[in-house]
Design a protein around this motif. Structure first.
Motif, short mmCIF file in Angstrom:
data_model
loop_
_atom_site.label_atom_id
_atom_site.label_comp_id
_atom_site.label_asym_id
_atom_site.label_seq_id
_atom_site.Cartn_x
_atom_site.Cartn_y
_atom_site.Cartn_z
N LEU A 1 -6.45 -3.36 -2.79
CA LEU A 1 -6.90 -4.71 -2.43
C LEU A 1 -6.82 -4.95 -0.92
CD1 LEU A 1 -5.29 -6.90 -5.25
CD2 LEU A 1 -7.73 -6.43 -4.92
N ALA A 2 -5.80 -4.40 -0.29
CA ALA A 2 -5.62 -4.62 1.15
C ALA A 2 -6.72 -3.92 1.95
CB ALA A 2 -4.24 -4.13 1.59
N GLY A 3 -7.13 -2.75 1.47
CA GLY A 3 -8.14 -1.98 2.22
C GLY A 3 -7.59 -1.58 3.58
N PRO A 4 -8.44 -1.01 4.44
CA PRO A 4 -7.94 -0.52 5.73
C PRO A 4 -7.51 -1.64 6.68
CG PRO A 4 -10.32 -0.17 5.51
CD PRO A 4 -9.84 -0.69 4.20
N GLU A 5 -8.06 -2.85 6.50
CA GLU A 5 -7.76 -3.95 7.42
C GLU A 5 -6.49 -4.72 7.04
OE1 GLU A 5 -9.67 -4.47 10.05
OE2 GLU A 5 -10.93 -2.79 9.42
N GLY A 6 -6.22 -4.78 5.75
CA GLY A 6 -5.13 -5.64 5.29
C GLY A 6 -3.77 -4.96 5.38
N SER A 7 -2.74 -5.69 4.98
CA SER A 7 -1.40 -5.11 5.03
C SER A 7 -0.70 -5.29 3.69
CB SER A 7 -0.58 -5.75 6.15
OG SER A 7 -0.41 -7.13 5.86
N VAL A 8 0.13 -4.29 3.37
CA VAL A 8 0.93 -4.36 2.15
C VAL A 8 2.40 -4.32 2.57
CG1 VAL A 8 1.56 -3.18 0.00
CG2 VAL A 8 -0.83 -3.23 0.74
N VAL A 9 3.16 -5.25 2.06
CA VAL A 9 4.59 -5.33 2.37
C VAL A 9 5.36 -5.23 1.07
CG1 VAL A 9 6.41 -6.76 3.41
CG2 VAL A 9 4.08 -6.86 4.33
N GLY A 10 6.40 -4.41 1.07
CA GLY A 10 7.23 -4.28 -0.13
C GLY A 10 8.34 -5.33 -0.13
N PHE A 11 8.92 -5.56 -1.30
CA PHE A 11 10.06 -6.50 -1.42
C PHE A 11 11.09 -5.86 -2.33
CE2 PHE A 11 12.47 -9.47 -3.91
CZ PHE A 11 12.97 -10.35 -2.95
N LEU A 12 12.35 -5.90 -1.89
CA LEU A 12 13.44 -5.38 -2.71
C LEU A 12 14.62 -6.33 -2.66
CD1 LEU A 12 13.40 -1.64 -1.53
CD2 LEU A 12 12.91 -2.42 -3.86
N ALA A 13 15.28 -6.49 -3.79
CA ALA A 13 16.49 -7.33 -3.82
C ALA A 13 17.55 -6.61 -4.63
CB ALA A 13 16.17 -8.68 -4.47
N GLY A 14 18.81 -6.74 -4.20
CA GLY A 14 19.92 -6.10 -4.90
C GLY A 14 20.80 -5.37 -3.90
N SER A 15 21.50 -4.33 -4.40
CA SER A 15 22.37 -3.57 -3.50
C SER A 15 21.88 -2.13 -3.37
CB SER A 15 23.80 -3.59 -4.03
OG SER A 15 23.83 -3.06 -5.34
N SER A 16 22.35 -1.43 -2.34
CA SER A 16 21.99 -0.02 -2.09
C SER A 16 20.48 0.18 -2.16
CB SER A 16 22.68 0.90 -3.10
OG SER A 16 24.05 0.64 -3.15
N LEU A 17 19.77 -0.49 -1.29
CA LEU A 17 18.31 -0.51 -1.36
C LEU A 17 17.65 0.64 -0.57
CD1 LEU A 17 17.79 -4.36 -0.87
CD2 LEU A 17 17.82 -3.09 -3.01
N ASP A 18 18.46 1.38 0.23
CA ASP A 18 17.87 2.34 1.17
C ASP A 18 16.93 3.35 0.50
OD1 ASP A 18 19.29 1.03 3.00
OD2 ASP A 18 20.73 2.63 3.45
N ARG A 19 17.38 3.90 -0.63
CA ARG A 19 16.57 4.93 -1.29
C ARG A 19 15.20 4.37 -1.70
NH1 ARG A 19 19.43 8.40 -5.83
NH2 ARG A 19 19.53 6.40 -6.86
N SER A 20 15.20 3.15 -2.18
CA SER A 20 13.93 2.56 -2.62
C SER A 20 13.05 2.18 -1.43
CB SER A 20 14.18 1.33 -3.50
OG SER A 20 14.88 1.72 -4.65
N VAL A 21 13.68 1.85 -0.30
CA VAL A 21 12.89 1.60 0.91
C VAL A 21 12.14 2.90 1.26
CG1 VAL A 21 13.06 1.19 3.41
CG2 VAL A 21 14.40 -0.21 1.82
N THR A 22 12.84 4.02 1.22
CA THR A 22 12.22 5.31 1.50
C THR A 22 11.08 5.60 0.52
OG1 THR A 22 14.36 6.09 2.25
CG2 THR A 22 12.70 7.78 1.83
#
Ligand SMILES: Cc1cc2nc3c(=O)[nH]c(=O)nc-3n(C[C@H](O)[C@H](O)[C@H](O)COP(=O)(O)OP(=O)(O)OC[C@H]3O[C@@H](n4cnc5c(N)ncnc54)[C@H](O)[C@@H]3O)c2cc1C
Length: 332
Positions: free
Chosen positions: A30-51
């Protein structure tokens, strides 16, 4: 206007779920080349999921580091999601089609004044503006097309209706978000799916690519073990009809159907389930459906791709034995 899309990450055992990965694929398209996608995470020890978000091609992740949110319900998470959506000027929020994701879109309809749709199997920008989404209705007998308009849209996609993205291998940067304080009553509601995951060693029901479900035909709690053994041979999640959960043979978290979980795995095996409409609506969009039933006129055969008419007490152990042999597993 270039779209900014927020993808709400769900985790199981510290990893992003396949439902979230599929949601990322939808957001990137949906974002295509022009748009942006941002992730969201909540909880603890989030580093692995950020990667992991980075490996899927999402480089910017809003993180709400707070152990109280590890198993919090959608009500509490929605507070933080809305704050992040505002911070990145998101116009669309995409979630996986799990129970949590569907619950979250409902919260976003109220808290974010979003136009929402669940069970989405296709999402494209509409020529007339807004988002055009397709979703199965009436137990999969019809497909509804909806146009969601306005500057705030939230969708939960149907599990396994979209491929996971193959691009990626980017470095993701976490943007810690202190966010607004979450009211205690919202934190008090715990997510039952997370609690239930600890009960069974198999994959989570709404996220699994193979589901084996048992019905009243197994006769009792002990008979249900045949279903679990078959699931184990396939590395599948275990589901059940309401007859089974009402009888207390297995907990209600196993229930598939209208008042249980909606699943759409690659393979769904129904053992001793008659195929009442309330069960069918929860599994009819599975890619391949196999039914084992001793009544050749059972309604489940109307939706099954493959049917085995016979006594499950003979067929299921034989099937399990053969699958274990073919897969090189030790005899169960
Ligand atoms: C408001 C409402 C909501 C509901 N929500 C749900 C829901 O979310 N999920 C759900 O599942 N149900 C739901 N139900 C219940 C639903 O209507 C059915 O009663 C239920 O699905 C039946 O479960 P079953 O197929 O296991 O049992 P049954 O209908 O009793 O079927 C058992 C089947 O096993 C077969 N069988 C028996 N012995 C053998 C054998 N030895 N070998 C092979 N086959 C055998 C029989 O031929 C039969 O077809 C709901 C009902 C209502 C009213």
């Amino acid at each position: 206007m270039t779209p900014s899309i927020l993808v709400v990450g769900e985790r199981l055992s510290g990893h992003l779920t396949s439902a979230t990965r599929e949601a990322v694929g939808v957001a990137l398209a949906l974002a295509g080349p022009e748009g942006s996608v941002v992730g969201f995470l909540a909880g603890s020890s989030l580093d692995r999921s950020v990667t992991e978000f980075g490996e899927l091609g999402v480089t910017r992740i809003r993180t709400r580091e707070d152990p109280r949110l590890d198993a919090a319900g959608a009500g509490a998470i929605a507070v933080s999601v809305v704050a992040s959506a505002e911070a990145v000027s998101a116009s669309v929020i995409v979630t996986g089609g799990t129970e949590f994701g569907r619950d979250l879109t409902g919260r976003l309809a109220v808290r974010w004044s979003a136009a929402v749709a669940n069970g989405v199997t296709e999402a494209t920008w509409a020529d007339a503006g807004g988002l055009r989404v397709l979703r199965p209705v009436y137990g999969g007998r019809a497909t509804e097309t909806r146009r969601l308009t306005g500057s705030r849209i939230a969708i939960a996609i149907r599990p396994h209706a979209f491929a996971e993205p193959t691009a990626g291998a980017a470095v993701a940067i976490a943007e810690p978000d202190a966010g607004p304080e979450i009211p205690d009553p919202l934190l008090a509601a715990r997510r039952t799916e997370v609690a239930a995951a600890g009960v069974s060693a198999g994959p989570a029901l709404s996220d699994a690519s193979i589901v084996v479900s048992g019905g009243r035909g197994v006769r009792d709690a002990n008979g249900f073990r045949l279903v679990e053994a078959l699931a184990d041979s396939l590395g599948a999640a275990v589901g059940a009809s309401r007859a089974v959960t009402d009888a207390g043979w297995r907990p209600s978290s196993f229930q598939v159907g209208q008042t249980g979980k909606a699943v759409s795995p690659q393979l769904y095996i129904a053992v001793g389930i008659s195929g009442a409409i309330q069960h069918i609506v929860g599994m009819v969009s599975s890619r391949v459906i196999v039914a084992v039933n001793n009544d050749s006129s059972a309604p489940i055969f109307r939706v099954a791709d493959y049917g085995i008419v016979g006594d499950l007490f003979q067929i299921v152990p034989a099937l399990t034995k053969e699958i274990r042999r073919v897969r090189g597993l030790p005899a169960g």
